[in-house]
Write a protein that holds these residues in place. Structure first.
Motif, PDB file in Angstrom:
ATOM      1  N   GLY A   1      -4.210 -42.547 -25.609  1.00 40.40           N
ATOM      2  CA  GLY A   1      -5.253 -43.547 -25.463  1.00 40.40           C
ATOM      3  C   GLY A   1      -6.148 -43.329 -24.274  1.00 40.40           C
ATOM      4  N   LEU A   2      -5.629 -42.688 -23.217  1.00 41.54           N
ATOM      5  CA  LEU A   2      -6.434 -42.442 -22.033  1.00 41.54           C
ATOM      6  C   LEU A   2      -7.598 -41.507 -22.333  1.00 41.54           C
ATOM      7  N   ALA A   3      -7.440 -40.672 -23.353  1.00 41.78           N
ATOM      8  CA  ALA A   3      -8.470 -39.691 -23.666  1.00 41.78           C
ATOM      9  C   ALA A   3      -9.203 -39.986 -24.966  1.00 41.78           C
ATOM     10  N   ALA A   4      -8.926 -41.119 -25.577  1.00 40.96           N
ATOM     11  CA  ALA A   4      -9.422 -41.378 -26.929  1.00 40.96           C
ATOM     12  C   ALA A   4     -10.943 -41.344 -27.003  1.00 40.96           C
ATOM     13  N   ALA A   5     -11.624 -41.945 -26.040  1.00 44.73           N
ATOM     14  CA  ALA A   5     -13.075 -42.041 -26.129  1.00 44.73           C
ATOM     15  C   ALA A   5     -13.768 -40.692 -25.946  1.00 44.73           C
ATOM     16  N   MET A   6     -13.059 -39.705 -25.374  1.00 49.29           N
ATOM     17  CA  MET A   6     -13.602 -38.360 -25.241  1.00 49.29           C
ATOM     18  C   MET A   6     -13.003 -37.399 -26.269  1.00 49.29           C
ATOM     19  N   ASN A   7     -12.199 -37.919 -27.167  1.00 53.15           N
ATOM     20  CA  ASN A   7     -11.604 -37.080 -28.197  1.00 53.15           C
ATOM     21  C   ASN A   7     -12.709 -36.527 -29.109  1.00 53.15           C
ATOM     22  N   PRO A   8     -12.675 -35.242 -29.438  1.00 53.31           N
ATOM     23  CA  PRO A   8     -13.737 -34.671 -30.273  1.00 53.31           C
ATOM     24  C   PRO A   8     -13.913 -35.391 -31.605  1.00 53.31           C
ATOM     25  N   ARG A   9     -12.820 -35.910 -32.168  1.00 54.21           N
ATOM     26  CA  ARG A   9     -12.962 -36.603 -33.451  1.00 54.21           C
ATOM     27  C   ARG A   9     -13.722 -37.917 -33.293  1.00 54.21           C
ATOM     28  N   PHE A  10     -13.477 -38.631 -32.181  1.00 58.76           N
ATOM     29  CA  PHE A  10     -14.245 -39.853 -31.954  1.00 58.76           C
ATOM     30  C   PHE A  10     -15.709 -39.521 -31.709  1.00 58.76           C
ATOM     31  N   LEU A  11     -15.972 -38.507 -30.878  1.00 59.11           N
ATOM     32  CA  LEU A  11     -17.351 -38.144 -30.588  1.00 59.11           C
ATOM     33  C   LEU A  11     -18.077 -37.689 -31.855  1.00 59.11           C
ATOM     34  N   ALA A  12     -17.374 -36.945 -32.724  1.00 61.73           N
ATOM     35  CA  ALA A  12     -17.988 -36.511 -33.979  1.00 61.73           C
ATOM     36  C   ALA A  12     -18.329 -37.714 -34.854  1.00 61.73           C
ATOM     37  N   GLY A  13     -17.412 -38.664 -34.929  1.00 59.00           N
ATOM     38  CA  GLY A  13     -17.681 -39.873 -35.702  1.00 59.00           C
ATOM     39  C   GLY A  13     -18.804 -40.694 -35.099  1.00 59.00           C
ATOM     40  N   PHE A  14     -18.852 -40.741 -33.787  1.00 56.28           N
ATOM     41  CA  PHE A  14     -19.908 -41.459 -33.062  1.00 56.28           C
ATOM     42  C   PHE A  14     -21.265 -40.837 -33.394  1.00 56.28           C
ATOM     43  N   MET A  15     -21.322 -39.512 -33.380  1.00 55.47           N
ATOM     44  CA  MET A  15     -22.572 -38.826 -33.698  1.00 55.47           C
ATOM     45  C   MET A  15     -22.975 -39.054 -35.152  1.00 55.47           C
ATOM     46  N   GLU A  16     -22.010 -38.991 -36.053  1.00 51.73           N
ATOM     47  CA  GLU A  16     -22.322 -39.216 -37.465  1.00 51.73           C
ATOM     48  C   GLU A  16     -22.812 -40.648 -37.690  1.00 51.73           C
ATOM     49  N   ARG A  17     -22.175 -41.590 -37.034  1.00 53.22           N
ATOM     50  CA  ARG A  17     -22.541 -42.995 -37.170  1.00 53.22           C
ATOM     51  C   ARG A  17     -23.965 -43.257 -36.675  1.00 53.22           C
ATOM     52  N   THR A  18     -24.340 -42.614 -35.568  1.00 53.37           N
ATOM     53  CA  THR A  18     -25.619 -42.902 -34.925  1.00 53.37           C
ATOM     54  C   THR A  18     -26.716 -41.895 -35.260  1.00 53.37           C
ATOM     55  N   GLY A  19     -26.359 -40.784 -35.898  1.00 52.27           N
ATOM     56  CA  GLY A  19     -27.350 -39.757 -36.179  1.00 52.27           C
ATOM     57  C   GLY A  19     -27.802 -39.009 -34.938  1.00 52.27           C
ATOM     58  N   ARG A  20     -26.943 -39.008 -33.923  1.00 57.33           N
ATOM     59  CA  ARG A  20     -27.285 -38.359 -32.661  1.00 57.33           C
ATOM     60  C   ARG A  20     -26.541 -37.035 -32.496  1.00 57.33           C
ATOM     61  N   ALA A  21     -26.899 -36.312 -31.430  1.00 54.20           N
ATOM     62  CA  ALA A  21     -26.266 -35.031 -31.131  1.00 54.20           C
ATOM     63  C   ALA A  21     -25.746 -35.056 -29.695  1.00 54.20           C
ATOM     64  N   ASN A  22     -24.856 -34.113 -29.388  1.00 58.65           N
ATOM     65  CA  ASN A  22     -24.315 -33.964 -28.039  1.00 58.65           C
ATOM     66  C   ASN A  22     -24.300 -32.489 -27.680  1.00 58.65           C
ATOM     67  N   ASP A  23     -24.798 -32.171 -26.492  1.00 54.45           N
ATOM     68  CA  ASP A  23     -24.806 -30.775 -26.052  1.00 54.45           C
ATOM     69  C   ASP A  23     -23.464 -30.366 -25.459  1.00 54.45           C
ATOM     70  N   THR A  24     -22.922 -31.197 -24.583  1.00 55.97           N
ATOM     71  CA  THR A  24     -21.700 -30.840 -23.877  1.00 55.97           C
ATOM     72  C   THR A  24     -21.126 -32.079 -23.208  1.00 55.97           C
ATOM     73  N   VAL A  25     -19.919 -31.946 -22.677  1.00 55.71           N
ATOM     74  CA  VAL A  25     -19.348 -32.982 -21.820  1.00 55.71           C
ATOM     75  C   VAL A  25     -19.592 -32.549 -20.378  1.00 55.71           C
ATOM     76  N   ASP A  26     -20.220 -33.426 -19.614  1.00 55.52           N
ATOM     77  CA  ASP A  26     -20.617 -33.091 -18.251  1.00 55.52           C
ATOM     78  C   ASP A  26     -19.707 -33.727 -17.219  1.00 55.52           C
ATOM     79  N   GLN A  27     -19.535 -33.033 -16.108  1.00 55.86           N
ATOM     80  CA  GLN A  27     -18.984 -33.670 -14.912  1.00 55.86           C
ATOM     81  C   GLN A  27     -20.086 -34.521 -14.301  1.00 55.86           C
ATOM     82  N   LEU A  28     -19.731 -35.731 -13.906  1.00 54.42           N
ATOM     83  CA  LEU A  28     -20.703 -36.671 -13.361  1.00 54.42           C
ATOM     84  C   LEU A  28     -20.429 -36.860 -11.868  1.00 54.42           C
ATOM     85  N   SER A  29     -21.452 -36.587 -11.047  1.00 55.76           N
ATOM     86  CA  SER A  29     -21.306 -36.687  -9.605  1.00 55.76           C
ATOM     87  C   SER A  29     -22.433 -37.534  -9.034  1.00 55.76           C
ATOM     88  N   VAL A  30     -22.208 -38.069  -7.841  1.00 50.27           N
ATOM     89  CA  VAL A  30     -23.210 -38.926  -7.214  1.00 50.27           C
ATOM     90  C   VAL A  30     -23.170 -38.736  -5.704  1.00 50.27           C
TER      91      VAL A  30
END
Length: 213
Positions: free
Chosen positions: A66-95
């Motif tokens: 569950g800790l990784a569910a939202a970044m799971n490739p299957r969820f992201l693929a479903g998210f993209m299919e649902r929204t008609g969007r694309a994803n280039d990569t998973v980024d490290q986020l820094s500030v």
């Protein structure tokens, strides 16, 4: 924890994060352009205008940690299919916070809109400004949640001189607010430059962008 994407990001810039409870927070998009997932330590944030019930059902259907569910490739693929969007990569986020005084190198503001880095930034950010240096380019613009995002580019023949670090540092001198950087997980060279410039990693991000054409 703030109930908006912008509020969550502003808190993270101050070092205040969602509780590390293994949970998932779902918030509305800040703008129609940007949807996606933020992964902090043991807590994820899904930002979307899709129904929250769909998000939680899709996450619950996964047979994974569950800790990784939202970044799971299957969820992201479903998210993209649902929204008609694309994803280039998973980024490290820094500030990093702003710095006083002048930038550590000479910069010249440019409006060379045809430059690939600037053109990409204009598609994905608002209020884009760009500066050139000898052998490099710095771009600032407002992206996810209205945050100020920096991108740098160093010419091949100008590498290994600390120019990437200097450009990333310069971004902090050009503003009075926090500056964010998204770096592809495999781009170790860029990650080192931003970390050397004082940017601290706070999480990961999968940005879903509208398909072109």
């Amino acid at each position: 924890m703030s109930g908006t994407l912008r509020g969550i990001l502003e808190a993270a810039a101050r070092g205040v994060f969602p509780p590390p409870d293994g949970g998932v927070t779902v918030v509305r998009q800040h703008s129609p352009r940007d949807a996606g997932v933020l992964a902090f330590t043991a807590h994820s944030v899904v930002f979307t205008d899709e129904d929250e019930g769909w998000v939680r059902a899709a996450l619950g259907a996964l047979d994974c940690d569950g800790l990784a569910a939202a970044m799971n490739p299957r969820f992201l693929a479903g998210f993209m299919e649902r929204t008609g969007r694309a994803n280039d990569t998973v980024d490290q986020l820094s500030v990093a916070g702003p710095l006083p005084g002048p930038a550590p190198l000479a910069l010249t503001e440019t409006d060379a809109l045809a430059h690939p880095r600037i053109a990409t930034s204009r598609r994905r950010r608002d209020e884009v400004r760009a500066w050139t240096a000898d052998g490099g380019l710095l771009v600032l613009g407002r992206g996810v949640g209205g945050r100020l995002e920096a991108a740098v580019e160093v010419d091949e023949d100008a590498r290994h001189r600390g120019l990437g670090r200097a450009l990333a540092t310069a971004a902090r001198h050009l503003t009075t607010e926090a500056v964010w950087a998204q770096v592809a997980a495999g781009n170790a060279r860029s990650a080192r430059a931003f970390q050397a410039a004082g940017y601290r990693p706070v999480g990961a991000e999968a940005l879903l962008i509208a398909r072109e054409g």
